[in-house]
Design a protein around this motif. Structure first.
Motif, mmCIF file in Angstrom:
data_model
loop_
_atom_site.group_PDB
_atom_site.id
_atom_site.type_symbol
_atom_site.label_atom_id
_atom_site.label_comp_id
_atom_site.label_asym_id
_atom_site.label_seq_id
_atom_site.Cartn_x
_atom_site.Cartn_y
_atom_site.Cartn_z
ATOM 1 N N LYS A 87 0.864 -1.176 0.000
ATOM 2 C CA LYS A 87 0.000 0.000 0.000
ATOM 3 C C LYS A 87 0.900 1.225 0.000
ATOM 4 O O LYS A 87 1.815 1.325 0.814
ATOM 5 C CB LYS A 87 -0.915 0.013 1.224
ATOM 6 C CG LYS A 87 -1.941 1.159 1.200
ATOM 7 C CD LYS A 87 -2.942 1.013 2.328
ATOM 8 C CE LYS A 87 -4.000 2.098 2.284
ATOM 9 N NZ LYS A 87 -5.003 1.928 3.376
ATOM 10 N N MET A 88 0.636 2.137 -0.894
ATOM 11 C CA MET A 88 1.480 3.312 -1.038
ATOM 12 C C MET A 88 0.643 4.579 -0.982
ATOM 13 O O MET A 88 -0.377 4.669 -1.669
ATOM 14 C CB MET A 88 2.263 3.231 -2.344
ATOM 15 C CG MET A 88 3.110 1.967 -2.420
ATOM 16 S SD MET A 88 3.959 1.748 -3.989
ATOM 17 C CE MET A 88 4.615 0.089 -3.765
ATOM 18 N N ILE A 89 1.072 5.508 -0.170
ATOM 19 C CA ILE A 89 0.343 6.758 0.023
ATOM 20 C C ILE A 89 1.303 7.924 -0.163
ATOM 21 O O ILE A 89 2.425 7.908 0.348
ATOM 22 C CB ILE A 89 -0.288 6.819 1.427
ATOM 23 C CG1 ILE A 89 -1.409 5.789 1.552
ATOM 24 C CG2 ILE A 89 -0.823 8.209 1.722
ATOM 25 C CD1 ILE A 89 -2.078 5.777 2.908
ATOM 26 N N GLN A 90 0.865 8.918 -0.881
ATOM 27 C CA GLN A 90 1.655 10.125 -1.069
ATOM 28 C C GLN A 90 1.215 11.161 -0.045
ATOM 29 O O GLN A 90 0.070 11.606 -0.027
ATOM 30 C CB GLN A 90 1.472 10.668 -2.489
ATOM 31 C CG GLN A 90 2.411 11.823 -2.824
ATOM 32 C CD GLN A 90 2.361 12.181 -4.295
ATOM 33 O OE1 GLN A 90 1.592 11.593 -5.053
ATOM 34 N NE2 GLN A 90 3.181 13.124 -4.708
ATOM 35 N N SER A 91 2.134 11.543 0.838
ATOM 36 C CA SER A 91 1.803 12.489 1.905
ATOM 37 C C SER A 91 3.087 13.042 2.499
ATOM 38 O O SER A 91 4.127 12.386 2.495
ATOM 39 C CB SER A 91 0.982 11.796 3.001
ATOM 40 O OG SER A 91 0.776 12.680 4.088
ATOM 41 N N ILE A 92 2.999 14.261 3.023
ATOM 42 C CA ILE A 92 4.151 14.836 3.718
ATOM 43 C C ILE A 92 4.046 14.598 5.225
ATOM 44 O O ILE A 92 4.996 14.834 5.959
ATOM 45 C CB ILE A 92 4.266 16.358 3.444
ATOM 46 C CG1 ILE A 92 3.025 17.095 3.938
ATOM 47 C CG2 ILE A 92 4.527 16.617 1.976
ATOM 48 C CD1 ILE A 92 3.146 18.610 3.848
ATOM 49 N N GLU A 93 2.907 14.108 5.700
ATOM 50 C CA GLU A 93 2.699 13.844 7.126
ATOM 51 C C GLU A 93 2.824 12.345 7.375
ATOM 52 O O GLU A 93 1.839 11.618 7.508
ATOM 53 C CB GLU A 93 1.342 14.375 7.582
ATOM 54 C CG GLU A 93 1.204 15.878 7.404
ATOM 55 C CD GLU A 93 -0.067 16.415 8.051
ATOM 56 O OE1 GLU A 93 -0.179 16.343 9.292
ATOM 57 O OE2 GLU A 93 -0.930 16.898 7.304
ATOM 58 N N VAL A 94 4.068 11.890 7.438
ATOM 59 C CA VAL A 94 4.358 10.466 7.508
ATOM 60 C C VAL A 94 3.797 9.833 8.780
ATOM 61 O O VAL A 94 3.150 8.779 8.732
ATOM 62 C CB VAL A 94 5.881 10.222 7.420
ATOM 63 C CG1 VAL A 94 6.205 8.745 7.597
ATOM 64 C CG2 VAL A 94 6.422 10.734 6.088
#
Length: 274
Positions: A213-220
């Motif tokens: 599962k891959m998510i693009q976010s700056i709030e890891v």
């Protein structure tokens, strides 16, 4: 037979981690080594206590460790020994690791305090220094088995054979399924790493239940916490990234942050250089 070191100071969180480790040891036929670093109170130092006082305290601490080891052996039918030390925590823990040839370490984690946030504690220091996997157990968690593992990572570029080998070991040891969870500012395909012949250590992927599962976010951190809430894993696994001196001025270890904030046990796997 695997040997695990359980760090204890007999606090509530340490006692919980000890019984968590003992339950795990019973299931997998591990040997447990109870590690305790004895400390001297500031009052005793100020009073310039005699050598007899320190000797008596050592005997008391030794007896306490022996009694705890006997208790675990009786309750869980496991082989338990102990190691009492004094001095620098990290140096003595590393010495204990060498003497007993341990495979991984178990530590308890108390609720986050302001002092811990500012200064860190022995758990966060161990994550940064120890070259063995460290299992960090929150004070409210009891062992019920490890059937689902969430492996959260930032980037696969710094993965090593040693780190991947440790991950595969835990998957196979507990016959667990694993979700590989990537959260980053830009998405990366981890499949090329998990299928890399040089990294997969010879494991047959057909025998492993895994998903990506891959998510693009700056709030890891928030993304990992949300994924934990959604998937309810038994174990969160992370590989701490090694920042250089300049980077460390601007970044905090996400693994250390999750050790404080985590609601499930956290397995920190060192990024050893192969």
């Amino acid at each position: 037979m695997k040997t695990i070191i359980v760090c204890t100071d007999f606090s509530h969180e340490a006692e919980n981690a000890t019984h968590y480790a003992a339950s795990m040891a019973k299931e997998n036929k591990y040997t447990i080594v109870l590690f305790n670093l004895q400390t001297v109170s500031i009052h005793a130092l100020n009073a310039q206590a005699s050598a007899d006082f320190f000797y008596t305290q050592t005997l008391k601490n030794q007896k306490k460790l022996e009694d705890k080891a006997t208790e675990l052996t009786t309750l869980y039918a496991i082989e338990t020994t102990h190691h009492l030390a004094s001095g620098n925590f990290m140096e003595e823990l590393e010495n204990c690791m060498q003497i007993h040839e341990c495979d991984f370490i178990v530590m308890g984690m108390a609720e986050k305090t302001l002092e811990q946030k500012l200064l860190g504690n022995s758990v966060t220091r161990a994550i940064q220094r120890i070259k063995k996997p460290i299992l960090i157990v929150p004070s409210h968690i009891e062992y019920t088995g490890i059937r689902k593992i969430l492996f959260a990572y930032d980037t696969h570029k710094s993965m090593t054979w040693t780190a991947m080998n440790d991950i595969y070991y835990f998957i196979n040891e507990f016959n667990a399924e694993i979700e590989v969870f990537n959260v980053n500012e830009s998405l990366e395909d981890f499949t090329e790493v998990i299928h890399d012949i040089d990294l997969n250590s010879g494991y047959d992927l057909d025998d492993i239940k895994y998903s990506f599962k891959m998510i693009q976010s700056i709030e890891v951190i928030k993304a990992i916490e949300e994924e934990i809430r959604l998937t309810n894993p038994d174990l969160l696994t992370m590989v701490p990234y090694k920042y250089n001196l300049v980077e460390s001025l601007f970044h905090r270890s996400k693994t250390a942050i999750m050790a404080y904030k985590n609601k499930v046990p956290l397995l920190s796997i060192p990024l050893n250089i192969d």
